[in-house]
Design a protein around this motif. Structure first.
Motif, short mmCIF file in Angstrom:
data_model
loop_
_atom_site.label_atom_id
_atom_site.label_comp_id
_atom_site.label_asym_id
_atom_site.label_seq_id
_atom_site.Cartn_x
_atom_site.Cartn_y
_atom_site.Cartn_z
N ASN A 192 59.08 62.80 -9.40
CA ASN A 192 58.81 64.24 -8.97
C ASN A 192 58.57 64.11 -7.36
O ASN A 192 58.47 63.07 -6.83
N LYS A 193 58.60 65.35 -6.60
CA LYS A 193 58.24 65.28 -5.31
C LYS A 193 59.40 64.71 -4.65
O LYS A 193 58.99 64.13 -3.46
N CYS A 194 60.50 64.76 -4.87
CA CYS A 194 61.50 64.03 -4.17
C CYS A 194 62.27 64.85 -2.99
O CYS A 194 63.13 64.34 -2.23
N ASP A 195 61.51 65.84 -2.67
CA ASP A 195 61.87 66.68 -1.48
C ASP A 195 61.08 65.94 -0.39
O ASP A 195 61.37 65.97 0.79
N LEU A 196 60.17 64.95 -0.78
CA LEU A 196 59.78 63.96 0.35
C LEU A 196 60.43 62.75 0.48
O LEU A 196 60.25 61.89 -0.24
N LYS A 197 61.45 62.98 1.32
CA LYS A 197 62.69 62.17 1.24
C LYS A 197 62.24 60.55 1.34
O LYS A 197 62.77 59.60 0.73
N ASP A 198 61.38 60.25 2.50
CA ASP A 198 61.14 58.80 2.84
C ASP A 198 60.26 58.25 1.74
O ASP A 198 60.53 57.19 1.09
N ALA A 199 59.26 59.10 1.15
CA ALA A 199 58.11 58.53 0.07
C ALA A 199 59.11 58.32 -1.15
O ALA A 199 58.75 57.63 -1.99
N ALA A 200 60.24 59.45 -1.32
CA ALA A 200 60.93 59.27 -2.69
C ALA A 200 61.73 57.95 -2.57
O ALA A 200 61.94 57.23 -3.64
N ALA A 201 62.33 57.74 -1.29
CA ALA A 201 63.06 56.29 -1.39
C ALA A 201 62.25 55.20 -1.56
O ALA A 201 62.82 54.16 -2.50
N ALA A 202 61.06 55.31 -1.15
CA ALA A 202 60.14 53.77 -1.46
C ALA A 202 59.74 53.98 -2.94
O ALA A 202 59.88 52.91 -3.56
N ALA A 203 59.56 55.06 -3.55
CA ALA A 203 59.31 55.16 -4.86
C ALA A 203 60.43 54.94 -5.78
O ALA A 203 60.30 54.14 -7.00
N LEU A 204 61.51 55.13 -5.47
CA LEU A 204 62.89 54.71 -6.12
C LEU A 204 62.88 53.15 -6.18
O LEU A 204 63.43 52.45 -7.13
N ALA A 205 62.61 52.56 -4.96
CA ALA A 205 62.77 51.09 -5.00
C ALA A 205 61.71 50.55 -6.00
O ALA A 205 61.89 49.54 -6.64
N ARG A 206 60.47 51.21 -5.88
CA ARG A 206 59.32 50.65 -6.83
C ARG A 206 59.90 50.77 -8.28
O ARG A 206 59.50 49.95 -9.31
N LEU A 207 60.79 51.84 -8.76
CA LEU A 207 61.22 51.91 -9.95
C LEU A 207 62.53 51.15 -10.28
O LEU A 207 62.79 51.35 -11.61
N GLU A 208 63.12 50.48 -9.65
CA GLU A 208 64.35 49.59 -9.61
C GLU A 208 63.96 48.75 -11.11
O GLU A 208 65.02 48.51 -11.82
N PRO A 209 62.89 47.95 -11.26
CA PRO A 209 62.76 47.29 -12.60
C PRO A 209 63.18 47.86 -13.83
O PRO A 209 63.54 47.50 -14.79
N TYR A 210 62.73 49.25 -13.81
CA TYR A 210 62.96 50.11 -15.17
C TYR A 210 64.41 50.68 -15.13
O TYR A 210 64.75 50.52 -16.17
N ALA A 211 65.19 50.93 -14.15
CA ALA A 211 66.56 51.01 -14.32
C ALA A 211 67.02 50.01 -14.57
O ALA A 211 68.01 50.21 -15.46
#
Length: 290
Positions: free
Chosen positions: A115-134
């Motif tokens: 959630n809160k992907c309108d926060l672009k920079d923070a969302a990009a960092a969060a997506l990187a943290r979620l890479e192991p699950y993807a």
């Protein structure tokens, strides 16, 4: 005797809805409560809108967490887990892993909502943290609940979905986007049970349509797995399953033992090293002293 489904749990107070839409404030018989939101139950009517739960029907699943001497039932008969995390504030990866393990043990499908992907920079960092699950095969869904949650309806269709997450991740915003009258419904239920000021909400079931439900739970800060064995936790990491039994030692704990298949797979990037680290942390915390 009447049949119904538990659609709200408030301590030892339960709201049970029958097939024709009637609702009853019910208590379980006896001192111990082994009833969860989503349970299908048989109950005896004791007053116009009250009853006593006499029996719980067999469950297709039971999602729970536990500490050393206490198990907390969260939801029953759910087919899918949706874990809510956010671009901000930071989320706990250990909590994600623990919830995923609990879902896998119950053969539930699981996905992660960022959630809160309108926060672009923070969302990009969060997506990187979620890479192991993807990498492990879990779907990561990007959204901004403040802008709407309609895309989730397709993901929740024909499923009994359990919505979990830490406080502050925007879970309530998602529920309110999908169910604009959610706060009104909660107030009505509290008044109906005449107990809202005395008890803490555990779970609430919402109906998207006749074949799709969503159970919302309060924000979690911890998720114990003491009721699971080390083997359960191993198999709860889906990408480990094809490697289990290939270690040099049959009783390998996948810590520092020589010839560990999981250690080699992490070194070869066949599994994500952070997932192995999380497994080790959880396994030691839950089974280290057993």
């Amino acid at each position: 005797m009447l049949a119904g489904q538990v659609i709200a749990a408030y301590g030892r107070h339960y709201l049970v809805e029958t097939g024709d839409g009637r609702r009853y404030a019910c208590f379980p018989r006896g001192k111990k409560s082994a009833v969860a939101c989503g349970d299908r139950v048989m109950f005896a009517q004791t007053a116009e809108e009250q009853g006593v739960i006499e029996a719980v029907d067999p469950r297709s699943s039971l999602f729970s967490r536990s500490a050393a001497h206490r198990q907390k039932l969260i939801a029953a008969n759910v087919s899918q887990l949706a874990i809510v995390v956010a671009a901000e504030p930071s989320f706990s990866e250990e909590l994600i892993n623990r919830c995923l393990v609990a879902a896998e043990v119950q053969d539930m499908h699981a996905l992660i909502l960022l959630n809160k992907c309108d926060l672009k920079d923070a969302a990009a960092a969060a997506l990187a943290r979620l890479e192991p699950y993807a990498q492990a095969g879990y779907r990561v869904v990007e959204l901004s609940a403040l802008e709407g949650a309609e895309p989730l309806r397709a993901l929740f269709a024909n499923q009994a979905t359990l919505l979990l997450g830490q406080s502050g991740m925007g879970k309530s915003t998602i529920v309110n986007a999908l169910f604009p009258d959610a706060h009104v419904a909660t107030r009505e239920i509290s008044a109906f049970l005449a107990s809202g000021r005395h008890t803490t909400t555990q779970a609430r079931l919402y109906r998207l349509d006749a074949d799709s439900t969503l159970i919302d739970c309060p924000g979690l800060q911890e998720f114990g797995l003491h009721h699971l064995s080390r083997q359960d936790i191993e198999s709860g990491f889906v990408e480990f399953r094809s490697l289990l039994g290939q270690c040099r030692f049959q009783n390998c704990r996948h810590l520092s033992e020589p010839g560990c298949a999981l250690t080699k797979a992490a070194a070869d990037a066949a599994i994500h090293p952070r997932r192995l680290d999380m497994f080790r942390r959880i396994s030691l915390a839950e089974n280290g002293q057993r």
